[in-house]
Every structure is written in structure tokens, then in C-alpha cells.
Design an enzyme around this catalytic site. Structure first.
Site, PDB file in Angstrom:
ATOM      1  N   GLY A   8      46.845  27.863  53.384  1.00 16.36           N
ATOM      2  CA  GLY A   8      46.296  26.580  53.865  1.00 16.36           C
ATOM      3  C   GLY A   8      47.399  25.578  54.149  1.00 16.36           C
ATOM      4  O   GLY A   8      47.235  24.366  53.975  1.00 16.36           O
ATOM      5  N   LEU A  10      48.663  24.348  56.763  1.00 16.46           N
ATOM      6  CA  LEU A  10      48.585  23.384  57.869  1.00 16.46           C
ATOM      7  C   LEU A  10      47.606  22.247  57.563  1.00 16.46           C
ATOM      8  O   LEU A  10      47.244  21.473  58.440  1.00 16.46           O
ATOM      9  CB  LEU A  10      48.198  24.091  59.172  1.00 16.46           C
ATOM     10  CG  LEU A  10      49.173  25.214  59.600  1.00 16.46           C
ATOM     11  CD1 LEU A  10      48.799  25.744  60.978  1.00 16.46           C
ATOM     12  CD2 LEU A  10      50.628  24.746  59.604  1.00 16.46           C
ATOM     13  N   GLY A  11      47.211  22.121  56.306  1.00 15.57           N
ATOM     14  CA  GLY A  11      46.312  21.041  55.907  1.00 15.57           C
ATOM     15  C   GLY A  11      47.073  19.790  55.487  1.00 15.57           C
ATOM     16  O   GLY A  11      48.296  19.693  55.646  1.00 15.57           O
ATOM     17  N   GLN A  12      46.330  18.834  54.913  1.00 14.46           N
ATOM     18  CA  GLN A  12      46.922  17.538  54.558  1.00 14.46           C
ATOM     19  C   GLN A  12      48.088  17.695  53.582  1.00 14.46           C
ATOM     20  O   GLN A  12      49.148  17.095  53.768  1.00 14.46           O
ATOM     21  CB  GLN A  12      45.850  16.620  53.946  1.00 14.46           C
ATOM     22  CG  GLN A  12      46.344  15.192  53.739  1.00 14.46           C
ATOM     23  CD  GLN A  12      45.402  14.329  52.909  1.00 14.46           C
ATOM     24  OE1 GLN A  12      44.418  14.810  52.333  1.00 14.46           O
ATOM     25  NE2 GLN A  12      45.700  13.043  52.837  1.00 14.46           N
ATOM     26  N   ARG A  36      44.477  30.042  60.683  1.00 17.08           N
ATOM     27  CA  ARG A  36      44.755  29.992  62.123  1.00 17.08           C
ATOM     28  C   ARG A  36      45.861  28.975  62.356  1.00 17.08           C
ATOM     29  O   ARG A  36      46.049  28.058  61.536  1.00 17.08           O
ATOM     30  CB  ARG A  36      43.510  29.645  62.939  1.00 17.08           C
ATOM     31  CG  ARG A  36      42.876  28.344  62.550  1.00 17.08           C
ATOM     32  CD  ARG A  36      41.575  28.080  63.296  1.00 17.08           C
ATOM     33  NE  ARG A  36      40.933  26.885  62.772  1.00 17.08           N
ATOM     34  CZ  ARG A  36      41.222  25.639  63.137  1.00 17.08           C
ATOM     35  NH1 ARG A  36      42.135  25.402  64.067  1.00 17.08           N
ATOM     36  NH2 ARG A  36      40.607  24.609  62.586  1.00 17.08           N
ATOM     37  N   ILE A  55      42.636  33.742  53.314  1.00 19.05           N
ATOM     38  CA  ILE A  55      42.597  34.174  51.904  1.00 19.05           C
ATOM     39  C   ILE A  55      41.346  34.993  51.586  1.00 19.05           C
ATOM     40  O   ILE A  55      41.284  35.617  50.540  1.00 19.05           O
ATOM     41  CB  ILE A  55      42.760  33.001  50.894  1.00 19.05           C
ATOM     42  CG1 ILE A  55      41.654  31.959  51.052  1.00 19.05           C
ATOM     43  CG2 ILE A  55      44.140  32.383  51.006  1.00 19.05           C
ATOM     44  CD1 ILE A  55      41.602  30.964  49.887  1.00 19.05           C
ATOM     45  N   TYR A 143      31.498  21.688  46.142  1.00 17.34           N
ATOM     46  CA  TYR A 143      32.960  21.581  45.998  1.00 17.34           C
ATOM     47  C   TYR A 143      33.334  21.442  44.519  1.00 17.34           C
ATOM     48  O   TYR A 143      34.225  22.140  44.017  1.00 17.34           O
ATOM     49  CB  TYR A 143      33.429  20.366  46.800  1.00 17.34           C
ATOM     50  CG  TYR A 143      34.908  20.040  46.711  1.00 17.34           C
ATOM     51  CD1 TYR A 143      35.869  20.906  47.207  1.00 17.34           C
ATOM     52  CD2 TYR A 143      35.330  18.820  46.164  1.00 17.34           C
ATOM     53  CE1 TYR A 143      37.224  20.576  47.154  1.00 17.34           C
ATOM     54  CE2 TYR A 143      36.671  18.485  46.113  1.00 17.34           C
ATOM     55  CZ  TYR A 143      37.612  19.368  46.607  1.00 17.34           C
ATOM     56  OH  TYR A 143      38.948  19.042  46.547  1.00 17.34           O
ATOM     57  N   LYS A 147      35.428  23.863  41.947  1.00 15.80           N
ATOM     58  CA  LYS A 147      36.653  23.386  41.287  1.00 15.80           C
ATOM     59  C   LYS A 147      36.604  23.676  39.782  1.00 15.80           C
ATOM     60  O   LYS A 147      37.588  24.121  39.202  1.00 15.80           O
ATOM     61  CB  LYS A 147      36.875  21.897  41.570  1.00 15.80           C
ATOM     62  CG  LYS A 147      37.326  21.624  42.999  1.00 15.80           C
ATOM     63  CD  LYS A 147      38.655  22.310  43.282  1.00 15.80           C
ATOM     64  CE  LYS A 147      39.062  22.276  44.728  1.00 15.80           C
ATOM     65  NZ  LYS A 147      40.251  23.083  45.032  1.00 15.80           N
TER      66      LYS A 147
HETATM   67  P1  NAD Z   1      42.881  20.474  54.019  1.00 15.42           P
HETATM   68  O1  NAD Z   1      41.431  20.626  54.340  1.00 15.42           O
HETATM   69  O2  NAD Z   1      43.633  19.368  54.651  1.00 15.42           O
HETATM   70  O3  NAD Z   1      43.655  21.834  54.344  1.00 15.42           O
HETATM   71  C1  NAD Z   1      43.145  23.088  54.002  1.00 15.42           C
HETATM   72  C2  NAD Z   1      43.780  24.112  54.927  1.00 15.42           C
HETATM   73  O4  NAD Z   1      43.256  25.395  54.566  1.00 15.42           O
HETATM   74  C3  NAD Z   1      43.451  23.894  56.411  1.00 15.42           C
HETATM   75  O5  NAD Z   1      44.630  23.965  57.172  1.00 15.42           O
HETATM   76  C4  NAD Z   1      42.503  25.050  56.753  1.00 15.42           C
HETATM   77  O6  NAD Z   1      42.663  25.515  58.087  1.00 15.42           O
HETATM   78  C5  NAD Z   1      42.968  26.102  55.748  1.00 15.42           C
HETATM   79  N1  NAD Z   1      41.959  27.102  55.417  1.00 15.42           N
HETATM   80  C6  NAD Z   1      40.635  26.941  55.221  1.00 15.42           C
HETATM   81  N2  NAD Z   1      40.065  28.106  54.902  1.00 15.42           N
HETATM   82  C7  NAD Z   1      41.049  29.019  54.850  1.00 15.42           C
HETATM   83  C8  NAD Z   1      41.090  30.406  54.551  1.00 15.42           C
HETATM   84  N3  NAD Z   1      39.981  31.102  54.265  1.00 15.42           N
HETATM   85  N4  NAD Z   1      42.286  31.038  54.556  1.00 15.42           N
HETATM   86  C9  NAD Z   1      43.413  30.369  54.873  1.00 15.42           C
HETATM   87  N5  NAD Z   1      43.432  29.066  55.215  1.00 15.42           N
HETATM   88  C10 NAD Z   1      42.255  28.396  55.196  1.00 15.42           C
HETATM   89  O7  NAD Z   1      43.004  20.411  52.429  1.00 15.42           O
HETATM   90  P2  NAD Z   1      44.113  19.675  51.543  1.00 15.42           P
HETATM   91  O8  NAD Z   1      43.724  18.253  51.454  1.00 15.42           O
HETATM   92  O9  NAD Z   1      45.459  20.033  52.010  1.00 15.42           O
HETATM   93  O10 NAD Z   1      43.776  20.310  50.119  1.00 15.42           O
HETATM   94  C11 NAD Z   1      44.490  21.399  49.575  1.00 15.42           C
HETATM   95  C12 NAD Z   1      43.963  21.652  48.177  1.00 15.42           C
HETATM   96  O11 NAD Z   1      44.087  20.478  47.383  1.00 15.42           O
HETATM   97  C13 NAD Z   1      42.469  22.040  48.120  1.00 15.42           C
HETATM   98  O12 NAD Z   1      42.257  22.965  47.081  1.00 15.42           O
HETATM   99  C14 NAD Z   1      41.797  20.735  47.762  1.00 15.42           C
HETATM  100  O13 NAD Z   1      40.578  20.941  47.095  1.00 15.42           O
HETATM  101  C15 NAD Z   1      42.828  20.125  46.830  1.00 15.42           C
HETATM  102  N6  NAD Z   1      42.682  18.676  46.734  1.00 15.42           N
HETATM  103  C16 NAD Z   1      42.951  17.871  47.786  1.00 15.42           C
HETATM  104  C17 NAD Z   1      42.764  16.499  47.669  1.00 15.42           C
HETATM  105  C18 NAD Z   1      43.043  15.556  48.811  1.00 15.42           C
HETATM  106  O14 NAD Z   1      42.736  14.349  48.697  1.00 15.42           O
HETATM  107  N7  NAD Z   1      43.614  16.019  49.922  1.00 15.42           N
HETATM  108  C19 NAD Z   1      42.314  15.965  46.452  1.00 15.42           C
HETATM  109  C20 NAD Z   1      42.013  16.825  45.407  1.00 15.42           C
HETATM  110  C21 NAD Z   1      42.222  18.178  45.544  1.00 15.42           C
HETATM  111  N1  SER Z   2      39.972  14.080  48.466  1.00 15.66           N
HETATM  112  C1  SER Z   2      39.081  15.090  47.966  1.00 15.66           C
HETATM  113  C2  SER Z   2      37.715  14.927  48.545  1.00 15.66           C
HETATM  114  O1  SER Z   2      37.335  13.790  48.754  1.00 15.66           O
HETATM  115  C3  SER Z   2      39.013  15.041  46.457  1.00 15.66           C
HETATM  116  O2  SER Z   2      39.055  16.319  45.985  1.00 15.66           O
HETATM  117  O3  SER Z   2      37.053  15.899  48.749  1.00 15.66           O
END
Ligand code: NAD
Ligand code: SER
Length: 324
Positions: A8, A10-12, A36, A55, A143, A147
């Protein structure tokens, strides 16, 4: 030597963690992966090894670990809270079956695993203020259910199989490089974009709704510091409360007004995301993380606001003046 696979990526979080880890561990030792490729991430993809890995596809995941001689998996692939409520089946499939594949791969190939949990692992019956490290966890979103179950599954893989699993419960993360992927705390990112486009924002979260938040720089430090922490000190391996600040939309708007005095905030509350926010804590107690691996965030609300506005102003080409 660490050989890291980030899922993952390419996510945040991943889009910034990949570059940060490449600076520390060397570009060739940090393999970015995502299910992707996405537009806008060309620089990241060109800056080191990149693989398409879903995954939920155990074979591809396992092959990437073999190919790059991986010993550490940072599992960021997931569906977040608001998107998860729109498609709970997909949320379970990726967050649980995907995590299971990551843990099985780690067990077979002797890898460490870092997986973030969230403030979403708590629910309406959890104590809301200074939420303790060990407390009631009865979340009411899919969600949140994934978790809590993920925290338990990671604990199980450590106890049963000796897999070195680690994780934190992240609050809402604020960043300017990649937009958040569909969560409830996203308003606290969108507000900065709109402040620099029009000096106005309409919040989908109600005034008076307090949630924990953290700047991305501190979130990256949390991941890297916990991965490198002395395992002998860790009692809460997979679910450390971590936080840097707690605010509601009004407090955030007041911080933005210190830099853009004309900024205006209005409300058009989204009942679905408001209900999710209402089920989460107002503020976390993160003393276990401070005691067990010296967690100590650097950014407070105003220092985060200043950095966000300065960086986003350049990114958006905004002509709005920032004071202070
Ligand atoms: P995001 O949604 O920005 O990025 C997730 C990435 O995973 C995306 O690029 C998506 O294309 C990819 N993805 C989705 N399904 C997939 C799969 N089956 N196989 C491979 N890639 C896949 O999420 P994020 O904000 O970067 O969060 C990452 C982790 O941190 C997550 O577990 C999230 O629950 C946790 N988290 C994030 C926050 C937040 O505020 N950003 C807060 C608490 C926890
Ligand atoms: N930023 C996340 C959400 O709002 C917290 O896990 O889903």
C-alpha cells in the site's frame, strides 16, 4: 541489514514513508508495492524498486518477499473508515484476509511485520477522554472491527509463532503530499487545501467533535522508531496508543486564522462520518508508547499548521498570503 517491503506504498502514509525509509536504509533496500500503480507517484516509483503486489494474492506477495530477500514487511494496504462503511465486505477482505497473508508470509520467511491500527479500534463504550492503553474495545464500524481483530491476530502470531509483530494505533494523520484515502479525519487535511484555494471550508464533521490527530512527520518517526525499538522493552507490541494533539474543527480553524486571518469555517455535517467520529475517543493516553520506546512527537497544532500551509502553498501555486 534491513530489506523492507512496504505494501500500500502509494497511499497517504506509504508515499512519504517509502522516501523517508530510502534515505535511512538505502533506496535498493526499500521495495515499494501497491495493488496498482497510480498517477502522480512517478517520482516514488522511479526512486527505487517497485512491485505490483495485491496483499490478497498470497503467491505474488510471497514471490516479492523472495525476489527482494525481504526481512521486514510494513503493511499499509487497507481500506479506511468511511470507505469501509460503504463496502464492509471489501474492508474485511483487504484488512483481514490481506493481513493474514502478510502474517503467513512473514511466518514462513522469518520477517518482522509492522501494521498500523487506529483510534477506530475503540468504540462508544470506551472511556472517551485520555483513553487508556488497555481498555474496552467494542467498535461499531467494519474498519474498527478489522483493526481490533488485526491487533489480536498480530499478538497471536507473535505469541504462537514468534513473528516479530509491531504496531501503533494512529490518530488522524495530516499531510500535504498524498490526499487521505477515505477516512473520517480527512476533513482536517481538506481544510488546509481549501484555506489556500478560497480561504473558506465547509466541514462534514460537527463543531465540538474532538479527535486525536498527528502530523505526518511524527507518524513516520513513530513507525521507524518502533521498528528499531529494543524488543526487550516492548510489552504492548501491536497496538500502542500514539497521539500528538486533539482538536475539533473550530480549534483547527482558529489555528489557520493565525496565518490566514480571513479564513471562514461553515458546516454541512455528513451523518455517516459524524456517527463514526462520535464513536471514537476525544483524546488518547499514549504513556505506554512513551515508556516502552520513548515516543515523543515534535509537532503541535500551530507548528503543523504553519508547515502544512507553507508546503501546500507551493504545491498548489496559491497566491494567498500566509502571515506569522
Ligand atoms: P491509504 O488509503 O491512503 O492507502 C492505502 C493504499 O493501499 C492505497 O494506495 C491502495 O491503493 C492500497 N491498497 C488497497 N488495497 C490493497 C491491496 N489489496 N493490496 C495492495 N495495496 C492495496 O491509507 P493510509 O492512510 O496510507 O493508511 C495506511 C495504514 O495506516 C492503514 O492500515 C490505515 O488503517 C492506517 N491508519 C491510517 C490513518 C490515517 O489517518 N491515514 C490513521 C490510522 C490508521
Ligand atoms: N484517519 C483514519 C480514518 O479516519 C483513522 O484510522 O479512517
Amino acid at each position: 541489514m534491513r530489506r523492507i517491503l512496504i505494501t500500500g506504498a502509494l497511499g497517504q502514509i506509504g508515499s512519504e514513508l517509502t522516501l523517508e525509509m530510502r534515505k535511512i536504509y538505502g533506496s535498493g533496500n526499500v521495495v515499494a508495492s501497491n495493488r496498482r500503480a497510480k498517477e502522480g507517484h512517478e517520482e516514488l516509483i522511479a526512486s527505487g524498486p517497485f512491485e505490483i503486489v495485491d496483499i490478497n494474492d498470497l503467491q505474488t506477495l510471497s514471490a516479492a518477499v523472495d525476489k527482494h530477500k525481504i526481512n521486514t514487511i510494513v503493511n499499509l494496504a487497507a481500506i479506511l473508515s468511511a470507505v469501509g462503511e460503504r463496502d464492509p465486505q471489501q474492508c474485511w477482505n483487504i484488512n483481514m484476509n490481506g493481513l493474514y497473508n502478510v502474517l503467513e508470509t512473514a511466518r514462513e520467511k522469518n520477517c518482522m511485520v509492522f501494521t498500523p491500527s487506529s483510534i477506530a479500534a475503540f468504540g462508544p463504550s470506551t472511556p472517551k477522554d485520555s483513553t487508556p492503553q488497555d481498555t474496552i474495545q467494542r467498535p461499531t464500524t467494519m474498519y474498527g472491527v478489522t483493526k481490533v481483530a488485526g491487533e489480536l491476530l498480530c499478538d497471536y502470531y507473535f505469541k504462537k509463532f514468534g513473528v516479530d509483530t509491531r504496531g501503533v494505533r494512529f490518530p488522524g494523520l495530516i499531510s500535504y503530499k498524498t490526499l487521505p484515502g477515505g477516512g473520517t479525519t480527512d476533513y482536517a487535511v481538506h481544510i488546509y487545501y481549501e484555506a489556500l484555494k478560497s480561504k473558506k471550508y465547509t466541514s462534514f464533521i460537527r463543531k465540538g467533535t474532538y479527535m486525536d490527530m498527528m502530523y505526518i512527520r511524527d507518524a513516520l518517526s513513530a513507525i521507524i522508531e518502533l521498528i528499531e525499538a529494543d524488543p526487550g522493552r516492548l510489552k504492548h507490541r501491536n497496538a500502542f496508543n500514539v497521539t500528538a494533539m486533539s482538536f475539533d474543527p473550530e480549534t483547527l480553524a482558529a489555528s489557520i486564522r493565525k496565518f490566514i486571518p480571513e479564513f471562514e469555517l461553515s458546516y454541512d455535517v455528513d451523518p455517516i462520518r459524524q456517527e463514526i467520529a462520535d464513536s471514537w475517543p476525544n483524546s488518547l493516553d499514549d504513556s505506554a508508547a512513551r515508556q516502552e520506546w520513548d515516543w515523543n512527537p515534535k509537532y503541535d497544532l500551530d507548528s503543523m499548521t504553519k508547515d502544512m500551509l507553507e508546503k501546500l502553498r507551493v504545491k498548489l501555486g496559491s497566491m494567498i498570503t500566509i502571515y506569522g
